[in-house]
Scaffold this motif. Structure first.
Motif, PDB file in Angstrom:
ATOM      1  N   MET A   1       0.610  -1.398  -0.038  1.00 50.72           N
ATOM      2  CA  MET A   1      -0.046   0.216  -0.065  1.00 50.72           C
ATOM      3  C   MET A   1       0.904   1.261  -0.133  1.00 50.72           C
ATOM      4  O   MET A   1       2.032   1.222   0.442  1.00 50.72           O
ATOM      5  CB  MET A   1      -1.068   0.047   1.341  1.00 50.72           C
ATOM      6  N   PHE A   2       0.292   2.420  -0.473  1.00 43.41           N
ATOM      7  CA  PHE A   2       1.094   3.667  -0.621  1.00 43.41           C
ATOM      8  C   PHE A   2       1.187   4.038   0.771  1.00 43.41           C
ATOM      9  O   PHE A   2       0.345   3.972   1.367  1.00 43.41           O
ATOM     10  CB  PHE A   2       0.186   4.601  -1.530  1.00 43.41           C
ATOM     11  N   LEU A 316      -6.784  -0.900  -5.765  1.00 44.61           N
ATOM     12  CA  LEU A 316      -6.307  -1.444  -7.070  1.00 44.61           C
ATOM     13  C   LEU A 316      -5.378  -0.765  -7.589  1.00 44.61           C
ATOM     14  O   LEU A 316      -4.484  -1.694  -8.432  1.00 44.61           O
ATOM     15  CB  LEU A 316      -7.501  -1.263  -7.897  1.00 44.61           C
ATOM     16  N   ALA A 317      -5.140   0.321  -7.517  1.00 46.64           N
ATOM     17  CA  ALA A 317      -3.678   1.067  -8.221  1.00 46.64           C
ATOM     18  C   ALA A 317      -2.548   0.505  -7.338  1.00 46.64           C
ATOM     19  O   ALA A 317      -1.456   0.546  -8.058  1.00 46.64           O
ATOM     20  CB  ALA A 317      -3.810   2.693  -7.966  1.00 46.64           C
ATOM     21  N   ALA A 318      -2.718   0.133  -6.192  1.00 47.61           N
ATOM     22  CA  ALA A 318      -1.569  -0.079  -5.431  1.00 47.61           C
ATOM     23  C   ALA A 318      -1.333  -1.706  -5.676  1.00 47.61           C
ATOM     24  O   ALA A 318      -0.320  -2.359  -5.038  1.00 47.61           O
ATOM     25  CB  ALA A 318      -1.636   0.031  -3.779  1.00 47.61           C
ATOM     26  N   GLY A 319      -2.063  -2.232  -6.697  1.00 50.50           N
ATOM     27  CA  GLY A 319      -1.926  -3.598  -6.995  1.00 50.50           C
ATOM     28  C   GLY A 319      -2.645  -4.868  -6.262  1.00 50.50           C
ATOM     29  O   GLY A 319      -2.481  -6.009  -6.493  1.00 50.50           O
ATOM     30  N   GLU A 320      -3.799  -4.554  -5.494  1.00 51.80           N
ATOM     31  CA  GLU A 320      -4.544  -5.271  -4.689  1.00 51.80           C
ATOM     32  C   GLU A 320      -5.535  -5.962  -5.845  1.00 51.80           C
ATOM     33  O   GLU A 320      -5.819  -5.301  -6.843  1.00 51.80           O
ATOM     34  CB  GLU A 320      -5.350  -4.606  -3.501  1.00 51.80           C
ATOM     35  N   LYS A 321      -5.891  -7.289  -5.485  1.00 51.77           N
ATOM     36  CA  LYS A 321      -6.875  -8.070  -6.287  1.00 51.77           C
ATOM     37  C   LYS A 321      -8.240  -7.648  -6.120  1.00 51.77           C
ATOM     38  O   LYS A 321      -8.557  -7.025  -5.063  1.00 51.77           O
ATOM     39  CB  LYS A 321      -7.049  -9.378  -6.020  1.00 51.77           C
TER      40      LYS A 321
END
Length: 449
Positions: A1-2, A316-321
């Motif tokens: 997460m950012f 979603l931008a952080a790569g989570e599903k």
């Protein structure tokens, strides 16, 4: 997460993003112009940086200053909100080059869907229904423009290939007005978006404007949420939105939702976006555009689904599903949003900047308020006139209307003109209450034009 997100925007959407970040444990940096030092988003953020003078070109569109602010503050991501740089391919590209995560789709998706001609061609190729129109840009010097318009069939509408919000658009009812309308649309498009390119398509008379929220992750999964009805507009600018649409059946909802999801998959869409359609009198629907950002009207979808769209966008931008399954979503009542603008409806909606004196904004059961204004705040004349969004949730559409009507009566804003009384008039209109509205509703039944 950012860890740290810079918000490249202002006003209520900047406040909305800050709130979502706080719930996710993310630090925030607000940028602001010289005249926005006292704006609520500046007060809310963990840190703030002035990026330029009052004009948007020197501040909220000043890419070098915004990137410098992100680097100086140690941000690892930038949230563009809506408007300004939210759908700017170059900005997304610069963020990527500077190793700053852009909280939005890829630059390729923005580029594909940002140009309406390119988007329509892609949708046609993917088997998605589109409105009949020109095969490419049209120009006033092209001798074939009259043949193109005749083939499409009057009335036609001239549209800018870039941007949105009703800019660079003209409805043409006859051959005699075609050339002049093209010139006016090109001039307006160039002034608004820096791009004079336009195209032509069939004008669908008295349509319903229906849009679907779509979400996508970096692993190829996409989903759609229940529709929003955005048919009440003034000069192609949305004023009231609601979900679900009073005119869409469960069967049509599923059909249109799947088409919206197909559109997202066609461009490998990541994060949160919106696919917009026009639905004609016979129930046929046509793709008109995709907005590759969060929408002003996203709260109505949040209330009827229980999903925080801004938090989903960030995750979603952080790569989570993506974990949302459309078939398992229950519609939790009915929601209506009214956009309150600092405008004077009695003087053709002229902007009404100034200092707010006494201020009372509504609350109570079923009412959500998204705003950035407060008593003593000065609304500058340089930016969008939106000052608040009132969103009402009820178990039924009738209850949502009743709650919105009550909330609008509670609004008191001294020092500026605003549109709350106009919204009250709409809520009381019998045609609106029956749900029988199209995009011509406001001029025909409220403004008497």
């Amino acid at each position: 997460m950012f860890k740290k997100v810079l918000i490249a925007n202002r006003g209520e959407i900047a406040c909305r993003v800050i709130r979502a970040c706080r719930e996710l444990g993310i630090k925030t940096i607000a940028i602001h112009s010289e005249v926005d030092r006292e704006s609520m988003h500046v007060k809310f953020a963990d840190q703030s940086i002035c990026v330029g003078d009052a004009s948007v070109s020197e501040s909220y569109l000043n890419i070098p200053s915004i990137i410098a602010a992100a680097e100086i503050s140690g941000a690892d991501a930038i949230h563009p909100g809506y408007g300004f740089l939210a759908e700017n391919t170059y900005f997304a590209e610069v963020c990527e080059a500077c190793r700053l995560n852009f909280i939005g789709p890829s630059k390729e998706s923005i580029e594909q869907m940002g140009n309406k001609i390119t988007a329509i061609k892609l949708m046609k190729k993917s088997g998605i229904p589109v409105i009949p129109g020109s095969d490419g840009p049209v120009n006033v010097d092209d001798p074939k423009i009259f043949d193109t318009a005749q083939k499409i069939g009057y009335p036609v509408i001239i549209k800018a290939t870039a941007g949105g919000g009703g800019k660079g658009m003209r409805i043409v009812t006859s051959k005699e007005n075609l050339k002049n309308s093209i010139v006016m649309a090109q001039t307006e498009a160039k002034a608004a978006f820096g791009n004079p390119e336009i195209y032509m398509e069939k004008y669908i008379e008295e349509p319903h404007h229906i849009e679907f929220q779509i979400l996508g992750d970096k692993y190829g999964k996409t989903a759609y949420l229940p529709e929003r009805d955005c048919s009440i507009q003034r000069r192609h600018q949305k004023l009231i939105e609601e979900s679900p649409s009073p005119l869409i059946s469960d069967t049509l909802r599923k059909k249109m939702g799947r088409v919206a999801r197909n559109a997202a998959e066609a461009v490998k869409y990541v994060t949160v976006g919106t696919v917009e359609f026009l639905v004609d009198k016979k129930g046929y629907f046509y793709f008109i555009e995709m907005n590759t950002r969060i929408q002003v009207e996203h709260p109505v979808t949040e209330l009827v689904t229980g999903i925080d769209l801004v938090k989903e966008q960030i995750k979603l931008a952080a790569g989570e599903k993506l974990l949302i399954v459309p078939e398992k979503i229950n519609i939790l009542g009915h929601a209506i949003e009214c956009r309150i603008n600092a405008e004077d409806p009695d003087r053709d909606f002229i902007p009404s900047p100034g200092t707010i004196g006494k201020l009372f904004l509504p609350g109570g059961p079923g009412i959500r308020l998204d705003t950035h204004v407060y008593s003593g705040y000065t609304i500058p004349p340089f930016y969008d006139s939106l000052i608040a969004k009132i969103i009402a949730l009820g178990e039924s559409r009738d209850e949502a209307i009743a709650r919105m009507s009550r909330a609008l009566r509670e609004v008191e804003i001294e020092g500026i003109k605003n549109t709350s009384a106009l919204h009250s008039k709409i809520m009381a209109n019998e045609k609106f209450r029956k749900g029988s509205v199209s995009t011509n509703f406001l001029p025909k039944y409220i403004l008497g034009r």
